[in-house]
Design a protein around this motif. Structure first.
Motif, PDB file in Angstrom:
ATOM      1  N   MET A   1     115.101 148.381  50.542  1.00  0.00           N
ATOM      2  CA  MET A   1     113.843 149.081  50.260  1.00  0.00           C
ATOM      3  C   MET A   1     114.172 150.485  49.775  1.00  0.00           C
ATOM      4  SD  MET A   1     111.272 147.902  53.249  1.00  0.00           S
ATOM      5  CE  MET A   1     109.940 148.719  52.442  1.00  0.00           C
ATOM      6  N   PRO A   2     113.461 150.966  48.789  1.00  0.00           N
ATOM      7  CA  PRO A   2     113.725 152.323  48.318  1.00  0.00           C
ATOM      8  C   PRO A   2     113.398 153.348  49.399  1.00  0.00           C
ATOM      9  CG  PRO A   2     111.886 151.330  47.115  1.00  0.00           C
ATOM     10  CD  PRO A   2     112.428 150.307  48.035  1.00  0.00           C
ATOM     11  N   GLY A   3     114.261 154.297  49.544  1.00  0.00           N
ATOM     12  CA  GLY A   3     114.027 155.372  50.492  1.00  0.00           C
ATOM     13  C   GLY A   3     114.512 155.078  51.902  1.00  0.00           C
ATOM     14  N   SER A   4     114.961 153.868  52.195  1.00  0.00           N
ATOM     15  CA  SER A   4     115.438 153.560  53.537  1.00  0.00           C
ATOM     16  C   SER A   4     116.958 153.635  53.547  1.00  0.00           C
ATOM     17  CB  SER A   4     114.965 152.185  53.984  1.00  0.00           C
ATOM     18  OG  SER A   4     115.491 151.198  53.139  1.00  0.00           O
ATOM     19  N   PRO A   5     117.524 154.372  54.479  1.00  0.00           N
ATOM     20  CA  PRO A   5     118.976 154.539  54.513  1.00  0.00           C
ATOM     21  C   PRO A   5     119.681 153.300  55.079  1.00  0.00           C
ATOM     22  CG  PRO A   5     117.983 155.734  56.311  1.00  0.00           C
ATOM     23  CD  PRO A   5     116.857 155.173  55.479  1.00  0.00           C
ATOM     24  N   ASP A   6     120.570 152.729  54.313  1.00  0.00           N
ATOM     25  CA  ASP A   6     121.424 151.622  54.735  1.00  0.00           C
ATOM     26  C   ASP A   6     120.658 150.447  55.339  1.00  0.00           C
ATOM     27  OD1 ASP A   6     123.854 153.994  55.858  1.00  0.00           O
ATOM     28  OD2 ASP A   6     123.649 153.063  53.890  1.00  0.00           O
ATOM     29  N   ASN A   7     119.526 150.154  54.815  1.00  0.00           N
ATOM     30  CA  ASN A   7     118.754 149.021  55.309  1.00  0.00           C
ATOM     31  C   ASN A   7     118.974 147.856  54.364  1.00  0.00           C
ATOM     32  OD1 ASN A   7     117.063 147.354  56.633  1.00  0.00           O
ATOM     33  ND2 ASN A   7     115.184 148.476  56.169  1.00  0.00           N
ATOM     34  N   HIS A   8     119.606 146.794  54.865  1.00  0.00           N
ATOM     35  CA  HIS A   8     119.919 145.661  54.011  1.00  0.00           C
ATOM     36  C   HIS A   8     118.962 144.498  54.209  1.00  0.00           C
ATOM     37  CE1 HIS A   8     123.503 147.634  52.684  1.00  0.00           C
ATOM     38  NE2 HIS A   8     123.867 147.858  53.944  1.00  0.00           N
ATOM     39  N   ARG A   9     118.027 144.596  55.143  1.00  0.00           N
ATOM     40  CA  ARG A   9     117.056 143.534  55.371  1.00  0.00           C
ATOM     41  C   ARG A   9     115.649 144.060  55.166  1.00  0.00           C
ATOM     42  NH1 ARG A   9     118.394 141.387  61.152  1.00  0.00           N
ATOM     43  NH2 ARG A   9     119.612 143.261  61.327  1.00  0.00           N
ATOM     44  N   THR A  10     114.808 143.197  54.654  1.00  0.00           N
ATOM     45  CA  THR A  10     113.410 143.550  54.492  1.00  0.00           C
ATOM     46  C   THR A  10     112.703 143.318  55.823  1.00  0.00           C
ATOM     47  OG1 THR A  10     113.526 142.777  52.215  1.00  0.00           O
ATOM     48  CG2 THR A  10     111.336 143.084  53.150  1.00  0.00           C
ATOM     49  N   PRO A  11     111.961 144.298  56.344  1.00  0.00           N
ATOM     50  CA  PRO A  11     111.304 144.111  57.635  1.00  0.00           C
ATOM     51  C   PRO A  11     110.177 143.082  57.537  1.00  0.00           C
ATOM     52  CG  PRO A  11     110.600 146.162  56.644  1.00  0.00           C
ATOM     53  CD  PRO A  11     111.687 145.602  55.773  1.00  0.00           C
ATOM     54  N   ILE A  12     109.923 142.405  58.653  1.00  0.00           N
ATOM     55  CA  ILE A  12     108.838 141.428  58.705  1.00  0.00           C
ATOM     56  C   ILE A  12     107.545 142.182  58.956  1.00  0.00           C
ATOM     57  CG2 ILE A  12     107.900 139.481  59.991  1.00  0.00           C
ATOM     58  CD1 ILE A  12     110.744 138.691  60.666  1.00  0.00           C
ATOM     59  N   ARG A  13     106.551 141.863  58.155  1.00  0.00           N
ATOM     60  CA  ARG A  13     105.255 142.508  58.310  1.00  0.00           C
ATOM     61  C   ARG A  13     104.236 141.428  58.628  1.00  0.00           C
ATOM     62  NH1 ARG A  13     104.266 146.622  53.557  1.00  0.00           N
ATOM     63  NH2 ARG A  13     103.754 148.082  55.189  1.00  0.00           N
ATOM     64  N   LEU A  14     103.547 141.568  59.753  1.00  0.00           N
ATOM     65  CA  LEU A  14     102.556 140.587  60.162  1.00  0.00           C
ATOM     66  C   LEU A  14     101.152 141.169  60.068  1.00  0.00           C
ATOM     67  CD1 LEU A  14     104.192 139.043  63.333  1.00  0.00           C
ATOM     68  CD2 LEU A  14     103.959 137.996  61.098  1.00  0.00           C
ATOM     69  N   THR A  15     100.241 140.328  59.672  1.00  0.00           N
ATOM     70  CA  THR A  15      98.838 140.731  59.670  1.00  0.00           C
ATOM     71  C   THR A  15      98.297 140.610  61.079  1.00  0.00           C
ATOM     72  OG1 THR A  15      98.110 138.493  59.218  1.00  0.00           O
ATOM     73  CG2 THR A  15      98.529 139.897  57.310  1.00  0.00           C
ATOM     74  N   ARG A  16      97.082 141.028  61.286  1.00  0.00           N
ATOM     75  CA  ARG A  16      96.459 140.919  62.597  1.00  0.00           C
ATOM     76  C   ARG A  16      96.383 139.455  63.023  1.00  0.00           C
ATOM     77  NH1 ARG A  16      90.946 143.719  62.953  1.00  0.00           N
ATOM     78  NH2 ARG A  16      92.296 145.533  63.021  1.00  0.00           N
ATOM     79  N   ARG A  17      96.033 138.577  62.109  1.00  0.00           N
ATOM     80  CA  ARG A  17      95.961 137.151  62.421  1.00  0.00           C
ATOM     81  C   ARG A  17      97.350 136.603  62.748  1.00  0.00           C
ATOM     82  NH1 ARG A  17      93.726 133.178  58.007  1.00  0.00           N
ATOM     83  NH2 ARG A  17      92.030 134.657  58.118  1.00  0.00           N
ATOM     84  N   GLY A  18      98.359 137.041  62.022  1.00  0.00           N
ATOM     85  CA  GLY A  18      99.724 136.603  62.280  1.00  0.00           C
ATOM     86  C   GLY A  18     100.205 137.027  63.654  1.00  0.00           C
ATOM     87  N   ARG A  19      99.890 138.266  64.052  1.00  0.00           N
ATOM     88  CA  ARG A  19     100.257 138.729  65.387  1.00  0.00           C
ATOM     89  C   ARG A  19      99.548 137.927  66.462  1.00  0.00           C
ATOM     90  NH1 ARG A  19     100.012 143.784  62.702  1.00  0.00           N
ATOM     91  NH2 ARG A  19      97.893 144.108  63.431  1.00  0.00           N
ATOM     92  N   ALA A  20      98.266 137.596  66.237  1.00  0.00           N
ATOM     93  CA  ALA A  20      97.507 136.790  67.203  1.00  0.00           C
ATOM     94  C   ALA A  20      98.112 135.396  67.339  1.00  0.00           C
ATOM     95  CB  ALA A  20      96.043 136.700  66.783  1.00  0.00           C
ATOM     96  N   VAL A  21      98.544 134.812  66.228  1.00  0.00           N
ATOM     97  CA  VAL A  21      99.157 133.482  66.275  1.00  0.00           C
ATOM     98  C   VAL A  21     100.475 133.538  67.034  1.00  0.00           C
ATOM     99  CG1 VAL A  21     100.250 131.713  64.843  1.00  0.00           C
ATOM    100  CG2 VAL A  21      98.017 132.601  64.218  1.00  0.00           C
ATOM    101  N   VAL A  22     101.276 134.555  66.796  1.00  0.00           N
ATOM    102  CA  VAL A  22     102.563 134.693  67.490  1.00  0.00           C
ATOM    103  C   VAL A  22     102.339 134.875  68.988  1.00  0.00           C
ATOM    104  CG1 VAL A  22     104.577 136.193  67.777  1.00  0.00           C
ATOM    105  CG2 VAL A  22     103.854 135.506  65.497  1.00  0.00           C
ATOM    106  N   VAL A  23     101.389 135.719  69.372  1.00  0.00           N
ATOM    107  CA  VAL A  23     101.110 135.953  70.787  1.00  0.00           C
ATOM    108  C   VAL A  23     100.583 134.675  71.444  1.00  0.00           C
ATOM    109  CG1 VAL A  23      99.575 137.189  72.370  1.00  0.00           C
ATOM    110  CG2 VAL A  23     100.776 138.430  70.597  1.00  0.00           C
TER     111      VAL A  23
END
Length: 138
Positions: free
Chosen positions: A29-51
């Motif tokens: 990601m641009p601007g992130s130091p030494d980050n080689h993985r893309t972070p997982i981003r969950l929507t509100r519905r996605g967080r509810a499903v995971v919980v």
């Protein structure tokens, strides 16, 4: 090529920041130091499903480890381990009288409940002459 508006001192121009945005390696990601993985981003519905999924797995594991005896009323369907005493109901005798005869010093209401649960009498305390009732041990 010069722009119409000169860049402010200490700031990069808009064109320069766009050119630098495409100079990143794949997956970074641009601007992130030494980050080689893309972070997982969950929507509100996605967080509810995971919980909900985690809660369901936890409940199933709890049920499996504790067993079906954890259910309300799970132990009532078991047969008694040893044959207890029995009483044959006489004509005109009630469950209250039988409970009072078994434990004269105790509360008849508790003994009636114990006799009913021991004999599988759901909510009907009616007894018939000649009926054989198991009685709880004292």
């Amino acid at each position: 090529m010069s722009s119409l508006f000169p860049a402010a001192p200490g700031r990069t121009s808009y064109r320069r920041s766009i050119e630098n945005a495409f100079d990143v390696e794949e997956g970074e990601m641009p601007g992130s130091p030494d980050n080689h993985r893309t972070p997982i981003r969950l929507t509100r519905r996605g967080r509810a499903v995971v919980v909900a999924f985690i809660a369901a797995v936890a409940l199933v594991l709890l049920w499996v480890t504790v067993g079906p005896g954890a259910l309300a009323g799970g132990g009532e369907s078991r047969a008694p381990s040893a044959p207890g005493e029995t009483v044959v109901v006489d004509p005109g005798e009630t469950l209250w009288e039988i409970a009072s005869d078994i434990d004269p010093d105790g509360d008849p209401r508790l003994m009636v409940q114990r006799i009913m649960s021991l004999n599988g009498m759901a909510d009907d305390p009616t007894v018939l002459p000649g009926q054989e009732l198991r009685i709880p041990s004292r």
